[in-house]
Each structure stands twice: as structure tokens, then as C-alpha cells.
Design a protein around this motif. Structure first.
Motif, short mmCIF file in Angstrom:
data_model
loop_
_atom_site.label_atom_id
_atom_site.label_comp_id
_atom_site.label_asym_id
_atom_site.label_seq_id
_atom_site.Cartn_x
_atom_site.Cartn_y
_atom_site.Cartn_z
N ALA B 147 2.89 64.12 0.09
CA ALA B 147 3.52 65.12 -0.78
C ALA B 147 2.82 66.47 -0.62
N ILE B 148 1.49 66.44 -0.65
CA ILE B 148 0.71 67.69 -0.62
C ILE B 148 0.96 68.48 0.65
N VAL B 149 1.05 67.75 1.78
CA VAL B 149 1.08 68.41 3.08
C VAL B 149 2.29 69.34 3.21
N ARG B 150 3.32 69.06 2.41
CA ARG B 150 4.52 69.89 2.53
C ARG B 150 4.44 71.16 1.70
N ARG B 151 3.41 71.30 0.89
CA ARG B 151 3.24 72.46 0.01
C ARG B 151 4.54 72.77 -0.73
N PRO B 152 5.04 71.82 -1.47
CA PRO B 152 6.32 72.04 -2.16
C PRO B 152 6.13 72.90 -3.41
N LYS B 153 7.25 73.34 -3.94
CA LYS B 153 7.19 74.09 -5.19
C LYS B 153 6.84 73.17 -6.34
N VAL B 154 7.41 71.98 -6.30
CA VAL B 154 7.24 71.07 -7.43
C VAL B 154 6.85 69.68 -6.93
N PHE B 155 5.85 69.10 -7.58
CA PHE B 155 5.46 67.71 -7.30
C PHE B 155 6.08 66.79 -8.33
N LEU B 156 6.63 65.69 -7.86
CA LEU B 156 7.17 64.69 -8.78
C LEU B 156 6.41 63.39 -8.57
N PHE B 157 5.94 62.80 -9.64
CA PHE B 157 5.21 61.54 -9.55
C PHE B 157 5.92 60.50 -10.40
N ASP B 158 6.27 59.35 -9.82
CA ASP B 158 6.86 58.28 -10.63
C ASP B 158 5.87 57.13 -10.72
N GLU B 159 5.15 57.05 -11.81
CA GLU B 159 4.16 56.01 -12.06
C GLU B 159 3.30 55.73 -10.84
N PRO B 160 2.64 56.76 -10.32
CA PRO B 160 1.94 56.56 -9.05
C PRO B 160 0.72 55.65 -9.17
N LEU B 179 -7.03 67.65 -8.27
CA LEU B 179 -6.12 68.14 -7.25
C LEU B 179 -5.17 69.19 -7.83
N HIS B 180 -4.72 68.92 -9.04
CA HIS B 180 -3.79 69.86 -9.66
C HIS B 180 -4.48 71.18 -9.93
N LYS B 181 -5.73 71.13 -10.35
CA LYS B 181 -6.50 72.36 -10.58
C LYS B 181 -6.59 73.15 -9.28
N ARG B 182 -6.79 72.42 -8.19
CA ARG B 182 -6.99 73.07 -6.90
C ARG B 182 -5.69 73.64 -6.33
N LEU B 183 -4.63 72.86 -6.41
CA LEU B 183 -3.37 73.28 -5.77
C LEU B 183 -2.51 74.13 -6.69
N GLU B 184 -2.73 73.99 -7.99
CA GLU B 184 -1.98 74.76 -8.98
C GLU B 184 -0.48 74.68 -8.77
N ALA B 185 0.00 73.46 -8.46
CA ALA B 185 1.44 73.32 -8.24
C ALA B 185 2.08 72.72 -9.49
N THR B 186 3.28 73.18 -9.77
CA THR B 186 4.04 72.61 -10.87
C THR B 186 4.21 71.11 -10.64
N SER B 187 3.88 70.31 -11.64
CA SER B 187 3.95 68.86 -11.45
C SER B 187 4.66 68.19 -12.61
N ILE B 188 5.50 67.23 -12.26
CA ILE B 188 6.15 66.42 -13.29
C ILE B 188 5.77 64.97 -13.01
N TYR B 189 5.21 64.35 -14.01
CA TYR B 189 4.55 63.06 -13.82
C TYR B 189 5.13 62.07 -14.80
N VAL B 190 5.63 60.94 -14.29
CA VAL B 190 6.21 59.92 -15.16
C VAL B 190 5.23 58.77 -15.31
N THR B 191 5.06 58.31 -16.53
CA THR B 191 4.19 57.15 -16.74
C THR B 191 4.61 56.47 -18.03
N HIS B 192 4.24 55.20 -18.18
CA HIS B 192 4.41 54.63 -19.52
C HIS B 192 3.05 54.36 -20.15
#
Ligand SMILES: Nc1ncnc2c1ncn2[C@@H]1O[C@H](COP(=O)(O)OP(=O)(O)OP(=O)(O)O)[C@@H](O)[C@H]1O
Ligand SMILES: [Mg+2]
Lengths: 331, 367
Positions: B147-160, B179-192
Motif C-alpha cells: 500500500a505504502i509504495v504507491r503513495r496513495p492519497k488515502v489508505f484503507l485498512f480492513d482489520e489488518p 508509520l502514520h506519523k511519518r507518512l501523514e497520509a489520510t487513513s481509514i481503518y476498520v476494526t472491531h
């Protein structure tokens, strides 16, 4: 019968005693482990029994008769009573132009079948996998599976009719373009394409099921991940589906190579005629004519044994190569 | 600017609606966690953002562009899947490079990116290995690398992290945060897992049955839950809920339950509300143990003491309701078995309507 029973009973008792001893000595012997295993899993072995019996009766018992390949066999003296002649039949075979021709044809037809027939089911499976419309997909699949369930005699009938010079569809279509009719099935040069084509038509669809099953086993998230990464359908087929079913392809290839010389015997019998022996006669039909029709059982057995030997070498080689280069193998 | 906005997003499978009009604004560089019980529609929402599921209604905006009809690859998002979705026939480097190869980037650029990402994630020694020869944590890292290597605008995580064991999960959680501190990319993270939600999120979105229950910072949700569901979902152990009715006390409203009373703040909703059924919510951490009744204390029956080391969980009952108290053990260990009640700072009590579960209005915000 009673003798055998006693013997089995005795050996089991021995096993038990041995097992007890081994346990006391904390040195589990091999026999002990096998015995324990049999006692624990006997239901599974019971399920295996019919297959083992089938193998013994139909594949292993006939092997006893294989010795006639090295004997001057006569029906009256029987298998055991006939005198040994060493490799004489094999020398005879290799001096026989018909056998050499049959061998050459077998290899040639097999190779054609491998080169053109082996990729077909894979291509079909990949294509079916891309079809989105379920109704179309199911219908198309049924149509290509169908020839597999039709008896070879009928398939041959269809082929003969289709290629007939007077009423056949092939010659009719050729006629529209002003081409002269060809009596395909009497032309030696047409036998191989027709035979290999018929084989593909008959079996490719059914064989594609194996690959479809393998494709169905690929985790959908691999594709989803690729979609997010921006892969096109073709890229996914090429970079995911194909590599993921490669182990299946290799296993099928090894099996195929092992059976390579088992050219569909009844289809040849049904399609060939003396005019096309030149290209159509294979080892199995040669055996049939020499052995069964000509009564030369020993010579036919030698030819069959040779065929089996070559197949054995082929399958061993294919397996070894595959194991070394692709980490996939039958055993 | 890589904000994401969901406007009344709806998802239906045939006639069944599973996501019922979600509104959510995610700011650039924000780490947002969607949390909720199984089947509440977290993955579905995330997959709609990724473009893997069609959006039935509403509009999705990424970077000020409506992307409802935009193909996943053109949304410039990257997704990390629960089962890693690694290609078993490719080695680590090729797995990481997959997205770049698909986009036909130059060989040198790919190699440089893969090496850099490998270094960031500590995968450099494993680049030549196949996924099958990696540990769960390493596989997880490769999935992140892809995911990181593509330098996307938004990261999506599904219960990683849900396939990892507890210890590794804690470790990877910290790593994702770093990692988020370092890359400062918008992230949406799903978890239960509410612990993951609390520790990772800038903003938590609590969902239930295809609806958003509450949005806020982790502490805001923890201290001032909008309803009994959120209160019960966040925090471990969850907030205690005592079923009570409002009664009239000498100095204002009181909660009456199990023949006991507890003074309540003078909320407008509680004025002249005698007999109204309510839920009194008390966090296990905010109950102070007593071994003899005191003025204002609530009696409870102790059933079980779980000593965890520095802390202990006391399992008790108040009337018919279970009640858990979390307390420090230092200097109190002899008292724990004799606990028969607790006191609580009235400002830390949360009061919910018994029928709707909604927090009553006007409660003092805890900060
Ligand atoms: N293809 C589908 N067809 C019909 N219903 C579906 C489909 N996919 C998901 N659902 C339903 O949508 C609802 C939300 O599913 P979703 O996968 O988003 O839940 P989730 O919050 O991610 O749960 P979990 O924590 O278990 O992953 C569920 O009730 C599920 O049954
Ligand atoms: Mg999910």
C-alpha cells in the motif's frame, strides 16, 4: 483357507506381544507403529479395500501374464509352460517396419495432442472465468462438456458424416467457395489433424473443469487487491490467475505425459482404414491387429510392455524436471 | 489536501439495505477508525470508498472530486486486507512492486521505491523470500508495503491485525501509528477491536446496524458517549449499566434501584420525571470500593475477584445488574475480598434513557 486364517491370527498376536514389549522398552518398533496405526484407522483401510482389490485383480494379476513377452507363448502350453526366448520378440519388433511406423505415429500423434490439446482446456477455463453473464456461462459450459458424455462410436459417426465428400458439412462449405470436395478420411495427410481435433473437441471442455476448480480456489481478495492497484482484467488473468493455477497445470501435464502414448485406441480403430495406416496406425492398434486378430500374443505383449516402459520413463522424467524447477510434483 | 467525504451513503444488496445513509467527513492526514460489532457494515463502507462495492445512493468525495463512478484505480487509494492478499507466487519485493508494475513505472523507479519501503518496514532482509516463508507479522508488513509504495492519497485498512496474536498485534499497532506519523497520509481503518480504535484513531466512528452511532475523538467517546451502545462498546471492561427509575430526593432527582438510591445531577430531563426508567452508566474505573456502607455509597454483592497484577476486576451484582469494578491493588489487596459497595463521583455518572438508550441532554461534559 484355515491355514491363512491361523497365520493372520498368529501374526496379530505376535504384533500385540511385540507392541507390549516395545512399550516396556520405550523403543517403538516399526511393526508396532504399523500395527497401532492399522488398529486405530481400520475403518479407513476398509474403505480403501475395494480399490486395492480392483488394482490387484485388474492391474497386478495381469502382470503375471506379461512374462509371455519373453517367451515363445502357445495357448496350449500356457503361460508357465511356454519356453523362455529372452528378448527375441523385441528384436523382431524393431525389425518390423509396421511396428516402427506405429511407434513413430504414436509419438507424433501424442505430441500433436499435447501441443494443441493440452493448452485448450486451460484457455477454455480462463475464458469461462471471464464470462460475467451467468446464464451464458452455464449454457456455454454445458455445450462444451457434452461431447465427453457421448460414446466414441457416435463421436466417430459424427466426424465421419461431417467429413463425408457427398453430404458432409465440411465439403459443403468448401463447395460454396468453389473448392473441390476432398474425401478427408481416406487421405493419410488429413488423419492426424482430424484425429487430434476430434480429441480436443471431445475432451477439452470436460478437462477444463479441473482448471475451473483450481481458479475457484483462488482467494477473491487477490483480485480485489489488484483492482485497487489498478490491474486490468487481462493483467489479472496473466499475473494472478495463470500463476495461481500453475501447480495444477503442472500436475495435469505430468499425468498427461505419463498417458501420452495411450492414444485413444477406440477412436483410431473407428476412424482409420487401411488407406490411412501410414499415419494412423499406432502401437495400440498394432498390438490389437497383431495380437488379438493375428494371434501373436507374445509379440503383442512385448509391444505393449515396450509402450508401458516408455510411458514410465516419460512420467518419471517429467516429474523430476517439474520437481526441480517448479517445486511442484506428483510425488 | 486528501479529504474524504461521505454524503448519505447507502448500500443495498438487492432489496436489503445494509448501510443506511452515512455522513462522514474525514480531513486530510486524519486517521479515522470505523469500529462496531460484526456485520454492522464497516467493511462494506470501506469497500465502497475503495470502489470494490458500488455505492447504491449518496455521494462519495475524495479530494473535492465526486468519485461514485470512478474506477478504483483512478481513486488513488490503497487498501490493506485482513488476509494480506499477498501473491504466493511472487517474492516480497515483487509483491510490493506489483502495483507499480501494473502502472508500468520504470524498472529503476520501482527498485528504488521497493528498497525504500522495504527499509521503512524492516523487510530488507526478506525481499527475496516468498510469502509462505514469512511469519504472520512479516506478511502483514509486506501487505502494508504494497500500500505504502504507491503513495496513495488515502489508505484503507480492513482489520489488518486481526489475524495476528495478541502480542504481535500490540507491536504492529504501534508500528502503524508510527508509520502514520511519518507518512501523514489520510487513513481509514476498520476494526472491531475497541483497543485498536482507542489507540490508533484521531477520530473514532462507532457504527451499529449500518448506522453511525457517534463520531469523535477517542477520549470524547469514552467520557461522553452519546448513547448506551457507544458506552458499552468502548472501554474494557465496558461501562456498567444499572437499570433504575427517577425518584424525587431531598436535593433534587435521585435514581432508585434495588431499594437503594443514588443522587443524580439536576438535568432538565429529570425534573418532574418521577418514575421515568433510566440507565445509570458508571465506568468500572470510576467506582471507588468501600468495605462498609458510607453516606452516598451503593451496596453491591461481590461474586468474584480477578487479580491482574497492578489491578483487579471485582465482579459484583447490584440488584439484577452485573457490576464490574476496576481497582488498583497496591495497598488494598486485603480489602478486595470484603468489598460490599462503592462510591462514585456524580459528575462521572452518565445517564441514558432506558427506552432509546440516548444520553440525556445537559450532562456535564467530562474532559
Ligand atoms: N454480498 C452481500 N450480499 C448480501 N448481504 C451482504 C453482502 N455482503 C455483506 N452483506 C451484509 O452486509 C452487512 C454488513 O457486512 P460487512 O461485511 O460490512 O460487516 P462488517 O461490519 O465488516 O463485519 P465484520 O466485523 O464481521 O467484518 C452484513 O449484515 C452482511 O450480511
Ligand atoms: Mg468486515
Amino acid at each position: 483357507m484355515t491355514m491363512t486364517d491361523n497365520k493372520i491370527g498368529g501374526s496379530t498376536e505376535e504384533l500385540v506381544v511385540e507392541a507390549g514389549e516395545a512399550q516396556r522398552n520405550r523403543r517403538p518398533s516399526r511393526m508396532n507403529r504399523v500395527g497401532d496405526h492399522l488398529r486405530r484407522e481400520w475403518q479407513l483401510y476398509l474403505l480403501l479395500l475395494p480399490t486395492i482389490l480392483w488394482l490387484l485383480i485388474f492391474l497386478y494379476k495381469p502382470m503375471y501374464g506379461l512374462q509371455i513377452a519373453f517367451k515363445d507363448y502357445s495357448v496350449f502350453r500356457g503361460v508357465a509352460g511356454s519356453p523362455w526366448v529372452g528378448l527375441e520378440h523385441f528384436y523382431t519388433l524393431f525389425e518390423n517396419d509396421q511396428f516402427i511406423r506405429a511407434l513413430r505415429n504414436t509419438i507424433y500423434i501424442s505430441l500433436l495432442g499435447l501441443v494443441f490439446g493440452f493448452p485448450m482446456p486451460i484457455i477454455l477455463a480462463l475464458m469461462f472465468n471471464e464470462v460475467v453473464n451467468q446464464l451464458f456461462k452455464k449454457t456455454a459450459q454445458t455445450i462444451v462438456y457434452l461431447p465427453h458424455f457421448i460414446s466414441s462410436v457416435i463421436i466417430a459417426g459424427i466426424v465421419i458424416t461431417a467429413f463425408s465428400p457427398s453430404a458432409g458439412i465440411v465439403n459443403t462449405v468448401m463447395g460454396w467457395f468453389g473448392l473441390n470436395p476432398i474425401y478427408f478420411l481416406t487421405k493419410a495427410e488429413w488423419f492426424r489433424p482430424i484425429f487430434v481435433g476430434t480429441g480436443i473437441w471431445q475432451e477439452a471442455g470436460f478437462q477444463s473443469i479441473v482448471y475451473l476448480a483450481a481458479i475457484a480456489g483462488i482467494s477473491p481478495t487477490l483480485y480485489e487487491s489488484a483492482v485497487v492497484d489498478g490491474a486490468t482484467r487481462f493483467q489479472m488473468m496473466w499475473k494472478i490467475t495463470l500463476p495461481m493455477i500453475l501447480p495444477t497445470i503442472i500436475i495435469m501435464l505430468i499425468i498427461r505425459i505419463g498417458n501420452m502414448l495411450e492414444v485413444s485406441f477406440e477412436m483410431i480403430i473407428l476412424l482409420y482404414q487401411p488407406a490411412t495406416y501410414e499415419t494412423a496406425d499406432v502401437v495400440n492398434t498394432f498390438i490389437y491387429r497383431q495380437g488379438i486378430q493375428g494371434g501373436q500374443y507374445d509379440l503383442a505383449a512385448a509391444a505393449g510392455l515396450f509402450n508401458a516402459f516408455v510411458a514410465f520413463v516419460l512420467v518419471m522424467t517429467a516429474n523430476t524436471i517439474s520437481k526441480r524447477y517448479s517445486r511442484t510434483s506428483l510425488w | 489536501m486528501s479529504g474524504v467525504r461521505l454524503d448519505k451513503i447507502v448500500k443495498s444488496y438487492g432489496a436489503v439495505q445494509v448501510v443506511h445513509g452515512i455522513d462522514l467527513e474525514i480531513k486530510d492526514k486524519e486517521f479515522v477508525v470505523l469500529v462496531g460489532p460484526s456485520g454492522c457494515g464497516k467493511s462494506t463502507t470501506l469497500r465502497m470508498i475503495a470502489g470494490l462495492e458500488e455505492i447504491s445512493d449518496g455521494s462519495l468525495t475524495i479530494d473535492d472530486r465526486v468519485v461514485n463512478r470512478v474506477a478504483p484505480k483512478d481513486r488513488d487509494v490503497a487498501m490493506v486486507f485482513q488476509n494480506y492478499a499477498l501473491y504466493p507466487h511472487l517474492n516480497v519485493a515483487d509483491n510490493i512492486a506489483f502495483g507499480l508494475r501494473i502502472r508500468k513505472e520504470s524498472k529503476d523507479a520501482i527498485k528504488a521505491s521497493v528498497d525504500e519501503v522495504g527499509a521503512i518496514l524492516g523487510l530488507t532482509p526478506y525481499l527475496e523470500r516468498r510469502p509462505s516463508d514469512l511469519s504472520g507479522g512479516q506478511r502483514q508488513r509486506v501487505a502494508m508495503g504494497r500500500a505504502i509504495v504507491r503513495r496513495p492519497k488515502v489508505f484503507l485498512f480492513d482489520e489488518p491485525l486481526s489475524n495476528l496474536d495478541a502480542k504481535l498485534r500490540t507491536q504492529m499497532r504501534a508500528e502503524i501509528k508510527r508509520l502514520h506519523k511519518r507518512l501523514e497520509a489520510t487513513s481509514i481503518y476498520v476494526t472491531h477491536d475497541q483497543v485498536e480504535a482507542m489507540t490508533l484513531a484521531d477520530k473514532i466512528v462507532v457504527m451499529q446496524d449500518g448506522r453511525i452511532e457517534q463520531i469523535g475523538t477517542p477520549m470524547e467517546l469514552f467520557l461522553n458517549p452519546a448513547n448506551a451502545f457507544v458506552a458499552g462498546f468502548l472501554g474494557a471492561p465496558p461501562m456498567n449499566m444499572i437499570n433504575a427509575v427517577v425518584a424525587k430526593g431531598e436535593n433534587g432527582p435521585i435514581a432508585s434501584f434495588d431499594g437503594q438510591t443514588l443522587p443524580l445531577p439536576a438535568l432538565p430531563d429529570l425534573q418532574n420525571a418521577e418514575g421515568r426508567p433510566i440507565i445509570v452508566g458508571i465506568r468500572p474505573e470510576y467506582a471507588n470500593i468501600v468495605t462498609a456502607p458510607q453516606p452516598g455509597s451503593v451496596n453491591c454483592t461481590l461474586n468474584l475477584v480477578e487479580t491482574l497484577g497492578s489491578e483487579a476486576l471485582l465482579h459484583a451484582t447490584v440488584g439484577d445488574d452485573q457490576f464490574v469494578i476496576r481497582t488498583e491493588t497496591l495497598g488494598k489487596i486485603d480489602q478486595l475480598d470484603h468489598v460490599n459497595g462503592f462510591t462514585v463521583d456524580p459528575t462521572l455518572i452518565r445517564i441514558f434513557d432506558a427506552k432509546t438508550g440516548k444520553a440525556l441532554g445537559g450532562q456535564t461534559r467530562v474532559a
